[in-house]
Design a protein around this motif. Structure first.
Motif, PDB file in Angstrom:
ATOM      1  N   HIS A  32      45.491  36.521  48.553  1.00 13.64           N
ATOM      2  CA  HIS A  32      44.373  36.203  49.433  1.00 13.64           C
ATOM      3  C   HIS A  32      43.130  37.003  49.052  1.00 13.64           C
ATOM      4  O   HIS A  32      43.216  38.097  48.491  1.00 13.64           O
ATOM      5  CB  HIS A  32      44.723  36.510  50.894  1.00 13.64           C
ATOM      6  N   VAL A  33      41.981  36.455  49.383  1.00 14.50           N
ATOM      7  CA  VAL A  33      40.725  37.184  49.234  1.00 14.50           C
ATOM      8  C   VAL A  33      40.785  38.487  50.027  1.00 14.50           C
ATOM      9  O   VAL A  33      41.250  38.517  51.165  1.00 14.50           O
ATOM     10  CB  VAL A  33      39.538  36.324  49.718  1.00 14.50           C
ATOM     11  N   GLY A  34      40.325  39.591  49.407  1.00 12.10           N
ATOM     12  CA  GLY A  34      40.295  40.881  50.077  1.00 12.10           C
ATOM     13  C   GLY A  34      41.582  41.671  49.974  1.00 12.10           C
ATOM     14  O   GLY A  34      41.615  42.853  50.343  1.00 12.10           O
ATOM     15  N   SER A  35      42.647  41.057  49.481  1.00 18.98           N
ATOM     16  CA  SER A  35      43.945  41.738  49.415  1.00 18.98           C
ATOM     17  C   SER A  35      44.109  42.459  48.082  1.00 18.98           C
ATOM     18  O   SER A  35      43.229  42.449  47.220  1.00 18.98           O
ATOM     19  CB  SER A  35      45.077  40.735  49.616  1.00 18.98           C
ATOM     20  N   THR A  36      45.279  43.087  47.914  1.00 22.53           N
ATOM     21  CA  THR A  36      45.651  43.763  46.672  1.00 22.53           C
ATOM     22  C   THR A  36      46.831  43.033  46.050  1.00 22.53           C
ATOM     23  O   THR A  36      47.736  42.596  46.754  1.00 22.53           O
ATOM     24  CB  THR A  36      46.035  45.232  46.945  1.00 22.53           C
ATOM     25  N   VAL A  37      46.818  42.886  44.730  1.00 23.30           N
ATOM     26  CA  VAL A  37      47.869  42.153  44.045  1.00 23.30           C
ATOM     27  C   VAL A  37      48.282  42.908  42.789  1.00 23.30           C
ATOM     28  O   VAL A  37      47.478  43.648  42.202  1.00 23.30           O
ATOM     29  CB  VAL A  37      47.399  40.720  43.682  1.00 23.30           C
ATOM     30  N   VAL A 102      53.888  47.495  32.172  1.00 21.69           N
ATOM     31  CA  VAL A 102      52.441  47.632  31.933  1.00 21.69           C
ATOM     32  C   VAL A 102      51.653  46.772  32.916  1.00 21.69           C
ATOM     33  O   VAL A 102      50.576  46.264  32.605  1.00 21.69           O
ATOM     34  CB  VAL A 102      52.084  47.265  30.479  1.00 21.69           C
ATOM     35  N   SER A 103      52.178  46.575  34.116  1.00 24.73           N
ATOM     36  CA  SER A 103      51.578  45.677  35.109  1.00 24.73           C
ATOM     37  C   SER A 103      50.209  46.173  35.567  1.00 24.73           C
ATOM     38  O   SER A 103      49.920  47.376  35.550  1.00 24.73           O
ATOM     39  CB  SER A 103      52.514  45.547  36.318  1.00 24.73           C
ATOM     40  N   LEU A 104      49.372  45.220  35.992  1.00 27.28           N
ATOM     41  CA  LEU A 104      48.001  45.510  36.433  1.00 27.28           C
ATOM     42  C   LEU A 104      47.888  45.343  37.943  1.00 27.28           C
ATOM     43  O   LEU A 104      48.317  44.333  38.501  1.00 27.28           O
ATOM     44  CB  LEU A 104      47.021  44.566  35.741  1.00 27.28           C
ATOM     45  N   ARG A 105      47.283  46.315  38.600  1.00 29.75           N
ATOM     46  CA  ARG A 105      47.027  46.259  40.048  1.00 29.75           C
ATOM     47  C   ARG A 105      45.545  45.994  40.265  1.00 29.75           C
ATOM     48  O   ARG A 105      44.681  46.665  39.686  1.00 29.75           O
ATOM     49  CB  ARG A 105      47.424  47.590  40.698  1.00 29.75           C
ATOM     50  N   LEU A 106      45.229  44.984  41.098  1.00 31.42           N
ATOM     51  CA  LEU A 106      43.856  44.642  41.438  1.00 31.42           C
ATOM     52  C   LEU A 106      43.664  44.753  42.947  1.00 31.42           C
ATOM     53  O   LEU A 106      44.477  44.231  43.713  1.00 31.42           O
ATOM     54  CB  LEU A 106      43.517  43.226  40.984  1.00 31.42           C
TER      55      LEU A 106
END
Length: 401
Positions: A32-37, A102-106
């Motif tokens: 979702h918009v505004g969340s962390t993934v 090597v995962s990416l957190r946004l």
């Protein structure tokens, strides 16, 4: 002597037999918009990734990564992802980098984060790359109307919505080369052209550095006397703007269709670092070398000159192209003025002075005309249309084949 040859052959066999495999989920990651993934990516079989290069990047932005980890620490993060991106664990059971995770957190997701993210991992002799697709939803309801106000935010190709078709080919000969074979560009919503024209600037031509096969008349019209060959697009056939930009936003428009003629098929429009000059070698005209432009090469289609070139399908063919240079945010945006549509945005890092770049190409007799766009006055009534056929004053500069 024989044993030396045997050792060399064994070493060669070992080098070519060892592989580095990057794995990502087969399905898009939805958030979702505004969340962390977290965008999962890992090495299989597991191995310590602490000494490897880990590069996450968007589309054609290999040299401007979302996140770059190398030599045991994070080296670089793309401007619009600073304070929003980091390496993370894909699950509670993950051992992190030492197990090849090597995962990416946004964080603080926006609609402009939607699309493919490339996970690239390389060692001294080995490398592999996969794509993770991120889908953005709005839990509060339909987001089409909201997307209209986000169309010019900092990110690559902010107008892309929906399905992205891509074919991926990966080669490396001392450095990374990547070509996106096909990219379907879809845009939803209108662009406020009058708002863009508030940043309009007058563009004149630098006659001192004009290509010798171009001529400038007294009324600043530029005609092309180049005799085309079968060697391909004449990348050296260019004119440079006399205006130098080192900050701020600057907007101009180029007419690509004259009365009773079809839209022009061959042209280059963009910006270049001041002092750089074009050559016949297309491979030398890259963003890392100080060139940023959109090229229309007739039947070969539209493509960017970014370090990993992107081919675009622009329908209908632009009849008037708007260009917005946002120097401070590192953006060069292109608009179909007639259709009031955003086409694409190239993100980069500008340094020093940059100047407008124009080429009429070779292969058709249509002209390109740089328009004089005075900044518009405030509209008398809110209901006035944002775009009219009389909004642009006739050209200050014209390039003709």
């Amino acid at each position: 002597m024989l044993w030396i040859i045997i050792v060399l052959l064994v070493n060669l066999l070992l080098e070519t037999s060892v592989s580095l495999t990057v794995v990502v989920p087969p399905d898009p990651i939805v958030a979702h918009v505004g969340s962390t993934v977290t965008l999962p990516c890992w090495i299989s079989p597991p191995e310590n990734a602490g000494a490897l290069e880990i590069r996450w990047y968007r589309q054609d932005q290999f040299n401007n990564p979302v996140l770059l980890y190398n030599h045991g620490k994070i080296q670089d993060i793309k401007e619009c992802y600073r304070k929003r991106s980091s390496l993370a664990l894909r699950s509670d059971q993950s051992g992190g980098l030492k197990d090849g995770d090597v995962s990416l957190r946004l964080e603080k997701l926006t609609f402009q984060d939607e699309g493919p993210f490339h996970c690239y991992v390389s060692g001294e002799h080995l490398y592999d790359s996969k794509v993770v697709v991120l889908k953005i939803t709005d839990s509060s309801g339909p987001w089409k109307a909201i997307s209209l106000s986000l169309i010019v935010l900092i990110c690559v190709l902010p107008g892309l919505i929906g399905l992205i078709l891509y074919k991926y080919r990966h080669k490396r000969t001392g450095h990374e080369e990547k070509t996106m074979k096909e990219l379907e560009n879809r845009v939803v919503g209108d662009t406020n052209i009058e708002e863009l024209r508030k940043h309009a600037v007058e563009i004149t031509i630098d006659r001192e550095h004009l290509h010798p096969d171009l001529r400038v008349s007294d009324n600043c019209k530029i005609s092309e006397e180049y005799k085309p060959t079968r060697e391909g697009f004449p990348f050296e056939l260019c004119a440079f703007g006399a205006q130098r930009f080192t900050s701020g936003r600057h907007y101009w428009e180029v007419e690509l269709k004259q009365a009773n003629t079809p839209p022009k098929n061959f042209w280059i429009i963009g910006v270049v670092k001041h002092g750089n000059f074009t050559t016949k070698d297309r491979s030398a005209l890259t963003a890392s070398a100080g060139f940023w432009f959109l090229c229309s090469d007739g039947p070969r289609g539209f493509y960017t000159n970014t370090d990993q070139s992107v081919k675009l399908s622009l329908t209908p063919r632009p009849e008037r192209l708007g260009v917005l240079l946002d120097y401070d945010h590192g953006q060069l945006s292109f608009y179909n003025v007639t259709e009031r549509k955003h086409l694409l945005t190239i993100c980069s890092r500008f340094s020093g002075s940059v100047v407008p770049l124009f080429s009429p190409g070779a292969g058709d007799e249509s002209t390109i005309k740089i328009l004089d766009l005075p900044k518009p006055a405030e509209p008398a009534e809110p209901s006035q249309p944002l775009l009219s056929n009389t909004a642009a004053v006739e050209s200050a500069v014209e390039l003709v084949y």
